[in-house]
Design an enzyme around this catalytic site. Structure first.
Site, short mmCIF file in Angstrom:
data_model
loop_
_atom_site.label_atom_id
_atom_site.label_comp_id
_atom_site.label_asym_id
_atom_site.label_seq_id
_atom_site.Cartn_x
_atom_site.Cartn_y
_atom_site.Cartn_z
N ALA A 385 26.54 -14.60 -67.88
CA ALA A 385 27.67 -15.40 -67.63
C ALA A 385 28.27 -16.04 -69.43
O ALA A 385 27.35 -16.44 -70.02
CB ALA A 385 27.36 -16.74 -66.37
N SER A 386 29.01 -16.69 -68.57
CA SER A 386 29.75 -18.01 -70.71
C SER A 386 29.46 -17.01 -71.75
O SER A 386 30.32 -15.52 -71.78
CB SER A 386 29.16 -19.00 -70.38
N GLY A 387 29.21 -17.17 -72.83
CA GLY A 387 28.79 -16.39 -73.94
C GLY A 387 27.80 -15.57 -73.61
O GLY A 387 28.19 -14.25 -73.91
#
Length: 596
Positions: A385-387
């Site tokens: 998730a995200s990065g």
């Protein structure tokens, strides 16, 4: 000042002792490695016993010294390999899973279930044995042919609960103000510092995640145990269960002690009463080379592991401590795999909630460069998730389990304002500045309106000029669409596939199959899996103690590992807040999701 003779003597003796210890460890490691190379004898009609317990990280090295000191070295990759070997090994007639309090997430649990189903497709049986079962342990066990629970044991299949921690109250008591800006309606990582409860948007997607995971959990158990989803929901609402009550409810097949299970297996496999059941422990079976069973040979495919928070520099892939992704380490592994002409494809295994935006971008660029020469397939583990999604987005294909936590396309940044805390403990300070925005990241002052405008402009640039366009390019979508499914919102793998963020369901085995397909390797051909970057063994860590930074990190990990789980989570977020004060934009999942 000249060193005294006594200090010189102590230093010399200490150096000699350390050198002798290292030489001894090296010799011991060599001897153990040589001893471990002996292939065990596996007799016909044997039963393989595999343990499903502990943290189960994606990968740790096979390290003789870890075994010597009793440090658990089980990994998901190793567990799945034993299933693959057993399927190819006609001497193994059944598998017993000893399941006990596994730290694996829901996606890894699904991957284990897939491995169980694959072995069962050979016509042989898998038995689950538990002394105590929680939600996840029972979820894994339900994929087996038969489930056994010790007579004094209990099943706590109470349903799923998500726990999110908030630190605003603590920061207020300490006089610390979180001056934070985040992009995305659902990018609520800043909320854990700025609020004391969930926002409506935060609560919305937490409920969405739980609904998706819980519905899949119920349906899987219903299918496995021959019940309707409604019956399973009623059973969950009446939990916990003793072993006898669990049998009455149809959750298990027998309340039995382990020797009683062995007796039943002997009967099913045609043993005489006087015969001893031929049990093969997983630790012993690991010494059977996969090549001897026709596995892991042929064309080479690189499997690159990226586990933990993302930051600049080197990865911390210690088998005895927390793992992290360093952009230097992972980018180098991708370059090495790209430039090695014997490697036909790359599988990037991601298990990360994100981290530094800069480090994530460097890894993304390495994926893009590798993709120009050979296929790159991402296999998402529990969390990408995200990065973690940023570094995945450019791959040719993204494979995830339905329960993988992914998405969270958004950015957060800011700084902790420490003035109240400094006043409280009696510290005062003054800044002497040159330049209009030289004091933007002063620890004692909130952003001025001009500074905040500049800071917000920079954060928006990271989101709208980097994150969104690069995901859009990798996914073949319009940036406007990616922004609409981004906004910091976290999705399950199932939801992500519906939104076009994931291509297919599956685990590492499915990702390798897709990589073979893209590299024009026949589906029925085995491949040689090349692990990159290879995590440091315990001996390598000891030899690196001369590096002061490495020593400091080892000391920090030792202290960190000794803390209670909730304290470790809190410190992880305090570290995140500290990183922000230097102006780093963070691509981090909005919360440390604990679903049990």
């Amino acid at each position: 000042m000249a060193m005294s003779r006594t200090r010189k003597t102590i230093l010399i003796i200490s150096s000699i002792v350390i050198a002798l210890v290292l030489v001894g460890l090296i010799g011991l490691a060599v001897l153990m490695a040589a001893f471990g190379q002996r292939t065990p004898t596996i007799r016909d009609n044997s039963v393989l016993v595999l343990r499903v317990a502990g943290p189960l990280p994606d990968y740790v090295p096979d390290d003789p010294l870890l075994k010597l000191f009793g440090v658990p070295d089980e990994s998901l990759t190793n567990l799945l390999l034993q299933f693959r070997k057993a399927k190819a090994d006609k001497r193994i007639k059944a598998i017993v899973l000893d399941i006990n309090m596994s730290g694996a997430g829901w996606a890894k649990a699904e991957e284990i279930r897939d491995a169980i189903a694959d072995f069962r497709s050979s016509g042989r049986q898998v038995y689950a044995y538990m002394e105590l079962g929680m939600n996840k342990e029972y979820y894994i066990a339900s994929a087996c042919d038969r489930i056994y629970l010790a007579p004094p044991g209990e099943l706590f299949i109470n349903g799923l609960a998500a726990n999110v921690m908030f630190f605003r109250g603590t920061l207020d008591k300490l006089g610390i103000y979180p001056d934070i800006y985040q992009i995305g309606k659902y990018k609520s990582v800043g909320d854990i510092f700025t609020r004391k409860e969930m926002s409506e948007a935060h609560r919305e997607f937490i409920n969405s995640l739980l609904d998706d995971l819980f519905n899949r959990y119920v349906e899987a158990i219903a299918k496995a145990r021959g019940k309707t989803p409604e019956e399973v929901r009623a059973i969950i609402d009446n939990s916990p269960y003793s072993a006898l009550k669990a049998k009455e409810a149809g959750l298990i097949d027998s309340a039995a002690y382990r020797d009683e299970l062995d007796k039943e297996i002997k009967s099913k496999l045609g043993y005489k009463d006087s015969d001893e059941l031929r049990l093969v422990r997983g630790s012993e079976y690991r010494e059977v080379p996969p090549e001897s069973l026709g596995l892991d040979k042929g064309e080479r495919i690189a499997v690159i592991y990226g586990t933990g928070d993302i930051g600049s520099g080197r990865s911390e892939n210690s088998p005895t401590g927390d793992q992290s992704i360093g952009s230097d380490t992972l980018a180098k592994a991708l370059r090495d795999a790209r430039d090695d002409k014997t490697i036909k494809a790359i599988v990037l295994r991601v298990d990360s909630p994100g981290g530094s935006g800069l480090a994530s971008d460097i890894i993304w660029h390495a994926v893009e460069a590798a993709k120009q020469k050979k296929p790159v397939v991402v296999s998402m583990s529990d969390v990408a998730a995200s990065g973690g999604y940023y570094i995945s987005a450019g791959a040719n294909k993204i494979i995830a389990q339905p329960s993988t936590i992914t998405g969270s396309i958004g950015v957060v940044g800011g700084k902790p304002v420490m003035k109240g805390f400094y006043d409280w403990i009696g510290i005062s300070n003054e800044y002497v500045l040159r330049g209009k925005n030289a004091g933007m990241f002063r620890e004692t002052e909130k952003f001025t309106p001009d500074e905040r405008a500049k800071f917000e402009e920079w954060i928006k640039t990271t989101y709208y000029n980097d994150f969104v366009p690069k995901v859009a390019k990798g996914r073949g979508k319009d940036p406007e669409y990616i922004d609409s499914v981004g906004q910091g919102r976290v999705w399950t793998g199932s939801q992500g596939k519906e939104k076009g963020l994931v291509d297919e369901f599956g685990g590492l085995e499915r990702a390798i199959a897709i990589a073979k397909q893209l590299a024009n390797i026949p589906a029925d051909k085995e491949v040689n899996r090349v692990i990159l970057p290879y995590p440091q063994t315990l001996l390598q860590q000891l030899l690196n103690t001369g590096d002061s930074m490495s020593t400091e990190r080892q000391q920090q990990r030792a202290v960190f590992a000794a803390l209670p789980e909730d304290a470790r989570r809190a410190l992880r977020y305090m570290k995140l807040l500290d990183q922000m004060k230097s102006g780093q934009s963070m691509l981090v999942m909005p919360f440390d999701l604990q679903i049990k």
